[in-house]
Write a protein that holds these residues in place. Structure first.
Motif, PDB file in Angstrom:
ATOM      1  N   GLN A  93       0.835  -1.204   0.000  1.00 27.27           N
ATOM      2  CA  GLN A  93       0.000   0.000   0.000  1.00 27.27           C
ATOM      3  C   GLN A  93       0.870   1.255   0.000  1.00 27.27           C
ATOM      4  OE1 GLN A  93      -3.556   0.327  -0.128  1.00 27.27           O
ATOM      5  NE2 GLN A  93      -2.835   2.350  -0.626  1.00 27.27           N
ATOM      6  N   LEU A  94       1.918   1.276   0.834  1.00 28.15           N
ATOM      7  CA  LEU A  94       2.801   2.438   0.888  1.00 28.15           C
ATOM      8  C   LEU A  94       3.568   2.624  -0.423  1.00 28.15           C
ATOM      9  CD1 LEU A  94       4.074   2.056   4.537  1.00 28.15           C
ATOM     10  CD2 LEU A  94       2.629   3.900   3.652  1.00 28.15           C
ATOM     11  N   ASP A  95       4.000   1.525  -1.041  1.00 22.45           N
ATOM     12  CA  ASP A  95       4.676   1.620  -2.338  1.00 22.45           C
ATOM     13  C   ASP A  95       3.732   2.180  -3.404  1.00 22.45           C
ATOM     14  OD1 ASP A  95       6.951   0.578  -1.182  1.00 22.45           O
ATOM     15  OD2 ASP A  95       6.709  -1.429  -2.066  1.00 22.45           O
ATOM     16  N   HIS A  96       2.471   1.773  -3.351  1.00 20.91           N
ATOM     17  CA  HIS A  96       1.481   2.287  -4.311  1.00 20.91           C
ATOM     18  C   HIS A  96       1.246   3.785  -4.107  1.00 20.91           C
ATOM     19  CE1 HIS A  96      -1.864   2.263  -7.065  1.00 20.91           C
ATOM     20  NE2 HIS A  96      -2.630   2.800  -6.144  1.00 20.91           N
ATOM     21  N   ILE A  97       1.231   4.219  -2.861  1.00 21.13           N
ATOM     22  CA  ILE A  97       1.060   5.653  -2.572  1.00 21.13           C
ATOM     23  C   ILE A  97       2.230   6.440  -3.129  1.00 21.13           C
ATOM     24  CG2 ILE A  97       1.091   7.349  -0.688  1.00 21.13           C
ATOM     25  CD1 ILE A  97      -0.527   5.262   0.953  1.00 21.13           C
ATOM     26  N   LYS A  98       3.443   5.898  -3.003  1.00 20.24           N
ATOM     27  CA  LYS A  98       4.649   6.580  -3.509  1.00 20.24           C
ATOM     28  C   LYS A  98       4.620   6.757  -5.023  1.00 20.24           C
ATOM     29  CE  LYS A  98       8.039   7.298  -0.463  1.00 20.24           C
ATOM     30  NZ  LYS A  98       8.233   8.656  -0.068  1.00 20.24           N
ATOM     31  N   SER A  99       4.071   5.777  -5.746  1.00 17.60           N
ATOM     32  CA  SER A  99       4.089   5.786  -7.210  1.00 17.60           C
ATOM     33  C   SER A  99       2.702   5.514  -7.763  1.00 17.60           C
ATOM     34  CB  SER A  99       5.057   4.719  -7.717  1.00 17.60           C
ATOM     35  OG  SER A  99       6.339   4.919  -7.210  1.00 17.60           O
ATOM     36  N   PRO A 100       1.750   6.416  -7.555  1.00 22.69           N
ATOM     37  CA  PRO A 100       0.403   6.165  -8.062  1.00 22.69           C
ATOM     38  C   PRO A 100       0.406   6.056  -9.593  1.00 22.69           C
ATOM     39  CG  PRO A 100       0.602   8.430  -7.352  1.00 22.69           C
ATOM     40  CD  PRO A 100       1.876   7.724  -6.965  1.00 22.69           C
ATOM     41  N   GLY A 101      -0.318   5.070 -10.086  1.00 19.54           N
ATOM     42  CA  GLY A 101      -0.413   4.876 -11.522  1.00 19.54           C
ATOM     43  C   GLY A 101       0.755   4.126 -12.124  1.00 19.54           C
ATOM     44  N   GLU A 102       1.838   3.929 -11.343  1.00 16.26           N
ATOM     45  CA  GLU A 102       3.002   3.219 -11.846  1.00 16.26           C
ATOM     46  C   GLU A 102       3.130   1.851 -11.204  1.00 16.26           C
ATOM     47  OE1 GLU A 102       6.470   5.643 -11.330  1.00 16.26           O
ATOM     48  OE2 GLU A 102       5.379   7.436 -11.922  1.00 16.26           O
ATOM     49  N   TYR A 103       2.393   1.589 -10.161  1.00 16.02           N
ATOM     50  CA  TYR A 103       2.510   0.353  -9.410  1.00 16.02           C
ATOM     51  C   TYR A 103       1.776  -0.769 -10.127  1.00 16.02           C
ATOM     52  CZ  TYR A 103       2.444  -2.750  -5.406  1.00 16.02           C
ATOM     53  OH  TYR A 103       2.612  -3.824  -4.571  1.00 16.02           O
ATOM     54  N   VAL A 104       2.421  -1.907 -10.239  1.00 23.94           N
ATOM     55  CA  VAL A 104       1.790  -3.058 -10.881  1.00 23.94           C
ATOM     56  C   VAL A 104       1.890  -4.243  -9.941  1.00 23.94           C
ATOM     57  CG1 VAL A 104       1.832  -4.641 -12.828  1.00 23.94           C
ATOM     58  CG2 VAL A 104       2.348  -2.231 -13.169  1.00 23.94           C
TER      59      VAL A 104
END
Length: 104
Positions: A93-104
């Motif tokens: 979740q924290l990684d997704h917040i850091k890179s919204p739209g880039e997380y896969v």
């Protein structure tokens, strides 16, 4: 069972203050065990594990922040309880917040 709350506040200082209040409260109570560490987010995320008792239930509560966002994450289940799995969910979740739209 897993419960995730994500709160956005414009005041980044208020987000940090809320994080410090929540983690300080868990520390001050003094009954919680150390929870899992969140890889890559040790400065802005902290987890606490419920006190050990005779029941088969265990739980972890994590608090984290990133900029305008405050994340509260609680998970509970029966033994054996996968705390590393909980840590991975919070990290994701924290990684997704850091890179919204880039997380896969």
């Amino acid at each position: 069972m897993v419960d995730t709350q994500l709160v956005r506040m414009k005041d980044k200082k208020a987000v940090r203050d809320m994080y410090r209040f929540q983690t300080g409260l868990f520390d001050a109570v003094g009954i919680f065990r150390d929870g899992p560490k969140i890889t890559g987010h040790t400065k802005n995320a902290m987890c606490f594990r419920a006190p050990k008792d005779k029941s088969e239930l265990d739980s972890v509560h994590c608090v984290a922040y990133d900029g305008e966002l405050l994340l509260s994450f609680s998970a509970s289940g029966t033994e054996p309880f996968d705390t590393s799995g909980v840590a991975r969910l919070v990290k994701d979740q924290l990684d997704h917040i850091k890179s919204p739209g880039e997380y896969v």
